[in-house]
Design an enzyme around this catalytic site. Structure first.
Site, PDB file in Angstrom:
ATOM      1  N   ALA A  69       0.816  -1.213   0.000  1.00  0.00           N
ATOM      2  CA  ALA A  69       0.000   0.000   0.000  1.00  0.00           C
ATOM      3  C   ALA A  69       0.849   1.263   0.000  1.00  0.00           C
ATOM      4  O   ALA A  69       0.438   2.289  -0.550  1.00  0.00           O
ATOM      5  CB  ALA A  69      -0.932   0.002   1.205  1.00  0.00           C
ATOM      6  N   THR A  70       2.034   1.223   0.606  1.00  0.00           N
ATOM      7  CA  THR A  70       2.882   2.416   0.621  1.00  0.00           C
ATOM      8  C   THR A  70       3.249   2.827  -0.797  1.00  0.00           C
ATOM      9  O   THR A  70       3.175   4.014  -1.154  1.00  0.00           O
ATOM     10  CB  THR A  70       4.145   2.165   1.464  1.00  0.00           C
ATOM     11  OG1 THR A  70       3.761   1.936   2.821  1.00  0.00           O
ATOM     12  CG2 THR A  70       5.084   3.360   1.405  1.00  0.00           C
ATOM     13  N   ASN A 142      -6.501   3.346  10.538  1.00  0.00           N
ATOM     14  CA  ASN A 142      -5.699   2.214  11.013  1.00  0.00           C
ATOM     15  C   ASN A 142      -5.472   2.236  12.519  1.00  0.00           C
ATOM     16  O   ASN A 142      -5.242   1.190  13.131  1.00  0.00           O
ATOM     17  CB  ASN A 142      -4.346   2.177  10.296  1.00  0.00           C
ATOM     18  CG  ASN A 142      -3.515   3.418  10.560  1.00  0.00           C
ATOM     19  OD1 ASN A 142      -3.968   4.544  10.334  1.00  0.00           O
ATOM     20  ND2 ASN A 142      -2.294   3.242  11.023  1.00  0.00           N
ATOM     21  N   GLN A 170      -7.322  -0.751   5.494  1.00  0.00           N
ATOM     22  CA  GLN A 170      -7.924  -1.402   6.656  1.00  0.00           C
ATOM     23  C   GLN A 170      -9.358  -1.856   6.412  1.00  0.00           C
ATOM     24  O   GLN A 170      -9.904  -2.624   7.209  1.00  0.00           O
ATOM     25  CB  GLN A 170      -7.898  -0.445   7.861  1.00  0.00           C
ATOM     26  CG  GLN A 170      -6.510  -0.096   8.357  1.00  0.00           C
ATOM     27  CD  GLN A 170      -5.814  -1.240   9.062  1.00  0.00           C
ATOM     28  OE1 GLN A 170      -6.449  -2.184   9.532  1.00  0.00           O
ATOM     29  NE2 GLN A 170      -4.496  -1.168   9.151  1.00  0.00           N
ATOM     30  N   SER A 187      -3.801  -3.475   0.554  1.00  0.00           N
ATOM     31  CA  SER A 187      -2.640  -4.262   0.972  1.00  0.00           C
ATOM     32  C   SER A 187      -3.081  -5.670   1.313  1.00  0.00           C
ATOM     33  O   SER A 187      -4.035  -5.858   2.076  1.00  0.00           O
ATOM     34  CB  SER A 187      -1.981  -3.604   2.188  1.00  0.00           C
ATOM     35  OG  SER A 187      -0.912  -4.381   2.662  1.00  0.00           O
ATOM     36  N   HIS A 189      -1.640  -8.072   3.153  1.00  0.00           N
ATOM     37  CA  HIS A 189      -1.421  -8.648   4.482  1.00  0.00           C
ATOM     38  C   HIS A 189      -2.394  -8.109   5.533  1.00  0.00           C
ATOM     39  O   HIS A 189      -2.402  -8.579   6.663  1.00  0.00           O
ATOM     40  CB  HIS A 189       0.032  -8.461   4.929  1.00  0.00           C
ATOM     41  CG  HIS A 189       0.418  -7.101   5.398  1.00  0.00           C
ATOM     42  ND1 HIS A 189       0.460  -6.760   6.724  1.00  0.00           N
ATOM     43  CD2 HIS A 189       0.799  -5.999   4.709  1.00  0.00           C
ATOM     44  CE1 HIS A 189       0.864  -5.513   6.847  1.00  0.00           C
ATOM     45  NE2 HIS A 189       1.070  -5.025   5.643  1.00  0.00           N
ATOM     46  N   THR A 225       9.006  -6.802 -12.123  1.00  0.00           N
ATOM     47  CA  THR A 225       8.566  -8.180 -12.290  1.00  0.00           C
ATOM     48  C   THR A 225       7.656  -8.577 -11.141  1.00  0.00           C
ATOM     49  O   THR A 225       8.020  -8.443  -9.972  1.00  0.00           O
ATOM     50  CB  THR A 225       9.773  -9.128 -12.331  1.00  0.00           C
ATOM     51  OG1 THR A 225      10.623  -8.745 -13.422  1.00  0.00           O
ATOM     52  CG2 THR A 225       9.327 -10.569 -12.507  1.00  0.00           C
ATOM     53  N   CYS A 307       3.727   1.214  12.114  1.00  0.00           N
ATOM     54  CA  CYS A 307       4.624   1.972  11.239  1.00  0.00           C
ATOM     55  C   CYS A 307       5.355   3.080  11.995  1.00  0.00           C
ATOM     56  O   CYS A 307       6.374   3.573  11.537  1.00  0.00           O
ATOM     57  CB  CYS A 307       3.839   2.572  10.079  1.00  0.00           C
ATOM     58  SG  CYS A 307       2.920   1.340   9.155  1.00  0.00           S
TER      59      CYS A 307
END
Length: 363
Positions: A69-70, A142, A170, A187, A189, A225, A307
């Site tokens: 996501a960053t 978040n 989130q 994201s 994860h 890739t 973070c």
């Protein structure tokens, strides 16, 4: 260990692991190669893309896989032009990127939120003027789980001719994505997929300058890739989110009721009504959070965003709600979800309560 830190990351779904294993063990081809093995890898990625898009925004658009996501948020912000409007409680991946754009001369407006964590729509309307290039707002916060009125904000953005970026990290797959968003970051994860992969959904007709150059393998010119294993894991996790939506929601409601009953004497930070119920951010006067976490080493919970851990700063989100430094530093975040049992949650909260009570007695 009892894991109560679902906002930092979620346990990997068994279905996601199973989807990944063949691409880690025996199928190693580059998905951008023209031979048969490469085409098979590419086909697996396209299946995963459809699975992730299946829980995404309504309307025409394309999903570009990213490293997380960053990257997606950086790309969405740096790839657009014009003045930016965002919120004071956004993730650092937005606020730090916006600050970097401001240093380059781009006009930025950061709109405050109220004590409940929600933006005042009148203040948002004043900030989003004709000529605004991008409006960025998080669907589910978040740190405090508050759900912003994204549909209303997107309508304002459209009226001003601006693009609407939604950080849905989130909430993706858990909270319905309102119509009207042009860019949506996600994201894997955070929804029981693997770390190292995310995505940016790009609405039809939206043009972005590439953030990464060197091949333009992905949609909208993103270079690099792709990993078939990570894509397959992301897709399987998204499919599982879709299939288990009702069961997950009911389980979450039971956990929320249990947690709020057990911690009835604590103060919840942010709106209770407009909230994702898998996030419980709360405080207790005089609580020494560092000591609490040391005393509860067998429980994984948080003092805020992972973070920002180790920065020494109190939460910018909690300060934006108007909390004092002492109140912000006496707050903890408890996150739970699909794989959290009621017994685990009760045991974890019992231990946290007992440790907090010992502090009060000692004082």
């Amino acid at each position: 260990m009892i894991y109560l830190d679902y906002q930092a990351t979620t346990p990997l779904a068994p279905e996601a692991l199973a989807a990944m294993l063949p691409w880690l063990q025996t199928q190693h081809a580059n998905p951008h190669s023209a031979h048969r093995a490469g085409r098979q890898a590419k086909a697996a990625i396209e299946v995963a893309r459809m699975q992730v898009e299946g829980i995404g925004p309504a309307g025409a658009g394309a999903l570009a896989f990213t490293s997380g996501a960053t990257e997606a948020l950086n790309w969405a912000i740096k790839g657009t032009t014009g003045p930016i409007v965002t919120l004071a409680t956004e993730h650092a991946a937005v606020l730090d990127t916006v600050a970097a754009e401001a240093r380059r001369g781009r006009d930025v407006t950061v709109v405050p939120v109220g004590a409940d964590g929600l933006v005042d729509l009148d203040r948002m309307a004043d900030a989003i003027r004709p000529g605004t290039g991008l409006v960025a707002a998080m669907l589910v916060n978040n740190e405090i789980g508050v759900i912003q009125p994204i549909a209303e904000i997107a309508t304002m953005a459209k009226a001003a001719g601006a693009l609407m970026l939604c950080d849905a990290v989130q909430g993706y797959g858990r909270v319905p994505l309102p119509a009207g968003c042009d860019l949506v970051a996600m994201s894997a994860h955070k929804l029981h997929g693997p770390k190292g992969i995310g995505g940016l959904w790009i609405g039809d007709g939206v043009m972005l300058e590439p953030l990464l150059h060197g091949g333009a393998q992905e949609a909208a010119g993103r270079s690099g890739t792709l990993s078939p294993a990570l894509c397959a894991g992301f897709g399987a996790a998204a499919l599982e989110m879709h299939d288990r939506e009702n069961d997950d929601d009911r389980h979450l409601d039971r956990l929320w009721t249990l947690a709020t009953d057990m911690l009835a004497g604590w103060t919840i930070n942010g709106s209770v009504r407009h909230r994702y119920r898998g996030n419980l951010n709360l405080r207790r006067a005089g609580l020494d959070v560092a000591r609490l976490m040391s005393d509860c080493r067998d429980i994984a919970f948080s003092a805020g965003s992972a973070c920002a851990s180790g920065s020494g700063r109190s939460s910018h989100v909690l300060r934006a709600l108007g909390l004092s430094e002492a109140e912000a530093r006496s707050s903890i975040r408890i996150g739970y979800g699909r794989y959290t049992t009621q017994d685990e949650l009760a045991a974890g909260l019992d231990a946290i309560k007992a440790a907090a009570d010992r502090q009060r007695v000692a004082a």
